[in-house]
Design a protein around this motif. Structure first.
Motif, PDB file in Angstrom:
ATOM      1  N   PRO A   1     -33.336  57.678 -19.281  1.00  0.00           N
ATOM      2  CA  PRO A   1     -32.645  56.748 -20.187  1.00  0.00           C
ATOM      3  C   PRO A   1     -31.125  56.847 -20.052  1.00  0.00           C
ATOM      4  O   PRO A   1     -30.588  57.783 -19.462  1.00  0.00           O
ATOM      5  N   VAL A   2     -30.460  55.841 -20.598  1.00  0.00           N
ATOM      6  CA  VAL A   2     -28.999  55.839 -20.665  1.00  0.00           C
ATOM      7  C   VAL A   2     -28.585  55.890 -22.125  1.00  0.00           C
ATOM      8  O   VAL A   2     -29.383  55.608 -23.021  1.00  0.00           O
ATOM      9  N   ARG A   3     -27.315  56.236 -22.367  1.00  0.00           N
ATOM     10  CA  ARG A   3     -26.793  56.234 -23.741  1.00  0.00           C
ATOM     11  C   ARG A   3     -25.989  54.964 -23.947  1.00  0.00           C
ATOM     12  O   ARG A   3     -25.633  54.273 -22.997  1.00  0.00           O
ATOM     13  N   ARG A   4     -25.694  54.712 -25.203  1.00  0.00           N
ATOM     14  CA  ARG A   4     -24.972  53.479 -25.529  1.00  0.00           C
ATOM     15  C   ARG A   4     -23.637  53.452 -24.803  1.00  0.00           C
ATOM     16  O   ARG A   4     -23.195  52.408 -24.339  1.00  0.00           O
ATOM     17  N   ARG A   5     -22.978  54.613 -24.662  1.00  0.00           N
ATOM     18  CA  ARG A   5     -21.662  54.636 -24.021  1.00  0.00           C
ATOM     19  C   ARG A   5     -21.750  54.329 -22.521  1.00  0.00           C
ATOM     20  O   ARG A   5     -20.757  54.017 -21.890  1.00  0.00           O
ATOM     21  N   ASP A   6     -22.978  54.457 -21.948  1.00  0.00           N
ATOM     22  CA  ASP A   6     -23.157  54.147 -20.527  1.00  0.00           C
ATOM     23  C   ASP A   6     -23.320  52.648 -20.293  1.00  0.00           C
ATOM     24  O   ASP A   6     -23.253  52.193 -19.152  1.00  0.00           O
ATOM     25  N   ILE A   7     -23.598  51.897 -21.357  1.00  0.00           N
ATOM     26  CA  ILE A   7     -23.797  50.458 -21.226  1.00  0.00           C
ATOM     27  C   ILE A   7     -22.441  49.784 -21.400  1.00  0.00           C
ATOM     28  O   ILE A   7     -21.849  49.816 -22.472  1.00  0.00           O
ATOM     29  N   VAL A   8     -21.970  49.193 -20.318  1.00  0.00           N
ATOM     30  CA  VAL A   8     -20.602  48.661 -20.255  1.00  0.00           C
ATOM     31  C   VAL A   8     -20.468  47.375 -21.053  1.00  0.00           C
ATOM     32  O   VAL A   8     -19.467  47.147 -21.725  1.00  0.00           O
ATOM     33  N   GLY A   9     -21.473  46.495 -20.957  1.00  0.00           N
ATOM     34  CA  GLY A   9     -21.380  45.229 -21.665  1.00  0.00           C
ATOM     35  C   GLY A   9     -22.617  44.383 -21.456  1.00  0.00           C
ATOM     36  O   GLY A   9     -23.524  44.746 -20.709  1.00  0.00           O
TER      37      GLY A   9
ATOM     38  N   LEU B   1     -21.083  36.713 -12.732  1.00  0.00           N
ATOM     39  CA  LEU B   1     -21.354  36.889 -14.151  1.00  0.00           C
ATOM     40  C   LEU B   1     -20.071  37.183 -14.903  1.00  0.00           C
ATOM     41  O   LEU B   1     -19.148  37.805 -14.357  1.00  0.00           O
ATOM     42  N   VAL B   2     -20.032  36.738 -16.144  1.00  0.00           N
ATOM     43  CA  VAL B   2     -18.973  37.167 -17.055  1.00  0.00           C
ATOM     44  C   VAL B   2     -19.615  38.156 -18.020  1.00  0.00           C
ATOM     45  O   VAL B   2     -20.600  37.834 -18.696  1.00  0.00           O
ATOM     46  N   VAL B   3     -19.067  39.353 -18.059  1.00  0.00           N
ATOM     47  CA  VAL B   3     -19.614  40.430 -18.889  1.00  0.00           C
ATOM     48  C   VAL B   3     -18.728  40.592 -20.112  1.00  0.00           C
ATOM     49  O   VAL B   3     -17.503  40.641 -20.004  1.00  0.00           O
ATOM     50  N   ASN B   4     -19.364  40.643 -21.270  1.00  0.00           N
ATOM     51  CA  ASN B   4     -18.651  40.817 -22.535  1.00  0.00           C
ATOM     52  C   ASN B   4     -18.698  42.295 -22.919  1.00  0.00           C
ATOM     53  O   ASN B   4     -19.768  42.841 -23.195  1.00  0.00           O
ATOM     54  N   ARG B   5     -17.524  42.927 -22.892  1.00  0.00           N
ATOM     55  CA  ARG B   5     -17.466  44.359 -23.199  1.00  0.00           C
ATOM     56  C   ARG B   5     -17.403  44.621 -24.705  1.00  0.00           C
ATOM     57  O   ARG B   5     -17.558  45.754 -25.147  1.00  0.00           O
ATOM     58  N   LEU B   6     -17.144  43.561 -25.487  1.00  0.00           N
ATOM     59  CA  LEU B   6     -16.928  43.763 -26.923  1.00  0.00           C
ATOM     60  C   LEU B   6     -18.234  43.804 -27.717  1.00  0.00           C
ATOM     61  O   LEU B   6     -18.323  44.461 -28.755  1.00  0.00           O
ATOM     62  N   THR B   7     -19.251  43.105 -27.191  1.00  0.00           N
ATOM     63  CA  THR B   7     -20.505  42.959 -27.951  1.00  0.00           C
ATOM     64  C   THR B   7     -21.041  44.286 -28.432  1.00  0.00           C
ATOM     65  O   THR B   7     -21.380  44.459 -29.608  1.00  0.00           O
ATOM     66  N   LEU B   8     -21.120  45.247 -27.492  1.00  0.00           N
ATOM     67  CA  LEU B   8     -21.791  46.501 -27.820  1.00  0.00           C
ATOM     68  C   LEU B   8     -20.888  47.458 -28.583  1.00  0.00           C
ATOM     69  O   LEU B   8     -21.306  48.545 -28.964  1.00  0.00           O
ATOM     70  N   VAL B   9     -19.643  47.037 -28.792  1.00  0.00           N
ATOM     71  CA  VAL B   9     -18.769  47.785 -29.696  1.00  0.00           C
ATOM     72  C   VAL B   9     -19.141  47.414 -31.135  1.00  0.00           C
ATOM     73  O   VAL B   9     -19.039  48.220 -32.059  1.00  0.00           O
ATOM     74  N   LEU B  10     -19.585  46.162 -31.288  1.00  0.00           N
ATOM     75  CA  LEU B  10     -19.853  45.636 -32.620  1.00  0.00           C
ATOM     76  C   LEU B  10     -21.290  45.857 -33.082  1.00  0.00           C
ATOM     77  O   LEU B  10     -21.568  45.849 -34.284  1.00  0.00           O
ATOM     78  N   ARG B  11     -22.210  45.999 -32.114  1.00  0.00           N
ATOM     79  CA  ARG B  11     -23.614  46.191 -32.486  1.00  0.00           C
ATOM     80  C   ARG B  11     -24.316  46.997 -31.397  1.00  0.00           C
ATOM     81  O   ARG B  11     -23.822  47.089 -30.281  1.00  0.00           O
ATOM     82  N   PRO B  12     -25.502  47.563 -31.695  1.00  0.00           N
ATOM     83  CA  PRO B  12     -26.222  48.292 -30.647  1.00  0.00           C
ATOM     84  C   PRO B  12     -26.859  47.323 -29.654  1.00  0.00           C
ATOM     85  O   PRO B  12     -26.988  46.133 -29.938  1.00  0.00           O
TER      86      PRO B  12
END
Lengths: 167, 126
Positions: free
Chosen positions: B112-120, B38-49
């Motif tokens: 549950p996890v927090r947004r900061r726990d979601i890498v991409g 897989l290619v994981v995009n780390r930027l997406t969740l910086v820009l939106r939830p």
């Protein structure tokens, strides 16, 4: 896009291997035991012993035998790493780290030692691996409130294991 | 020389945004199979939830930093069941589960996890 990008990424993977992401299938069942890691580490020692004892008079037969023993050594060093990884990621919890603050370092060093035992035929490297795994086994049982004892492995390879004292 | 420098910087930049990972385990089958890359995009969740329904790479509670592949199945305000008890997710609480529910350890067991726990997010597989 995938048709063009995939081959490039696969090529890149050969240069720099991808990391891993776990889609783990544990239930969780709560069954953990360091014995599998101990047996695998002892197997690495045993392969070194057997390689040392090989007859070198027939070069072709010797090369063939070394190749087979090294293959098994590689597999069991890998099993050691995998079993340690299961304990590290799935069993041990933050409260264990409070009591054993060097736990991550012990796992890190044991995993590194498994790599060293693969890379060399030095007996000391394999024995150091079993020593590291036994230390982790002692901590594992201590976290369950089970006292431990050290005793012979009862295997041809010799060596000793950490056993739960109630067994 | 300038082109080489530019390419190096571009590669470094891209490697900070995109990460290649290989799937281990079966909790996301049949969507993602063991060995799939897989290619994981780390930027997406910086820009939106995170969005409910999207597959993400996450560090779950108690995982000692291991990266897990799961799917966002509920977000803030939604009701979920954790260890047999139902409750509503608070702000910045996200619920992740495996597609292969019978063989997945996820939010139902770990919380549950927090947004900061979601890498991409998963950009694509190859």
């Amino acid at each position: 896009m995938n048709r063009f990008v995939s081959p490039i990424l696969r090529l890149l993977d050969r240069v720099a291997a991808p990391g891993s992401v776990s889609a783990h299938c544990d239930i969780p069942c709560g069954i953990y035991d360091p014995h599998a890691a101990q047996v695998a580490a002892l197997s690495v020692i045993r392969m070194n012993q057997l390689i040392d004892a090989l007859d070198t008079s027939n070069q072709a037969a010797y090369t063939h035998a070394v190749a087979r023993h090294v293959k098994v050594k590689e597999e069991h060093a890998d099993i050691t790493k995998r079993e340690l990884d299961i304990l590290w990621h799935d069993y041990f919890k933050p409260e264990h780290l409070e009591k054993y603050p060097d736990l991550h370092t012990k796992f890190w060093n044991a995993t590194k030692q498994a790599g060293k035992a693969r890379q060399t035929l030095e007996m000391q490297a394999a024995q150091d691996l079993l020593t590291a795994v036994n230390e982790i086994a002692e901590i594992f049982w201590a976290t369950k409130g089970v006292p431990t004892r050290r005793g012979p492995s009862n295997q041809t390879a010799g060596g000793e294991f950490v056993y739960p004292a109630n067994q | 020389m300038r082109y080489l420098l530019f390419l190096s910087l571009a590669f470094l930049g891209l490697s900070r945004v995109f990460t290649r990972l290989e799937v281990e385990g079966e909790s996301m089958t049949p969507t993602y199979m063991p060995g799939q890359r897989l290619v994981v995009n780390r930027l997406t969740l910086v820009l939106r939830p995170p969005r409910v329904g999207e597959a993400v790479v996450v560090r779950q509670p108690g995982s000692n930093g291991r990266l897990d592949l799961k799917r966002v199945s509920a977000g803030p305000g939604e009701e979920v069941e954790i260890k047999g008890a139902r409750r509503s997710l608070a702000a910045d609480e996200w619920f992740v589960t495996g597609d292969n529910a019978a063989q997945s350890t996820d939010g139902r067991h770990l919380g549950p996890v927090r947004r900061r726990d979601i890498v991409g997010t998963i950009w694509f597989s190859y």
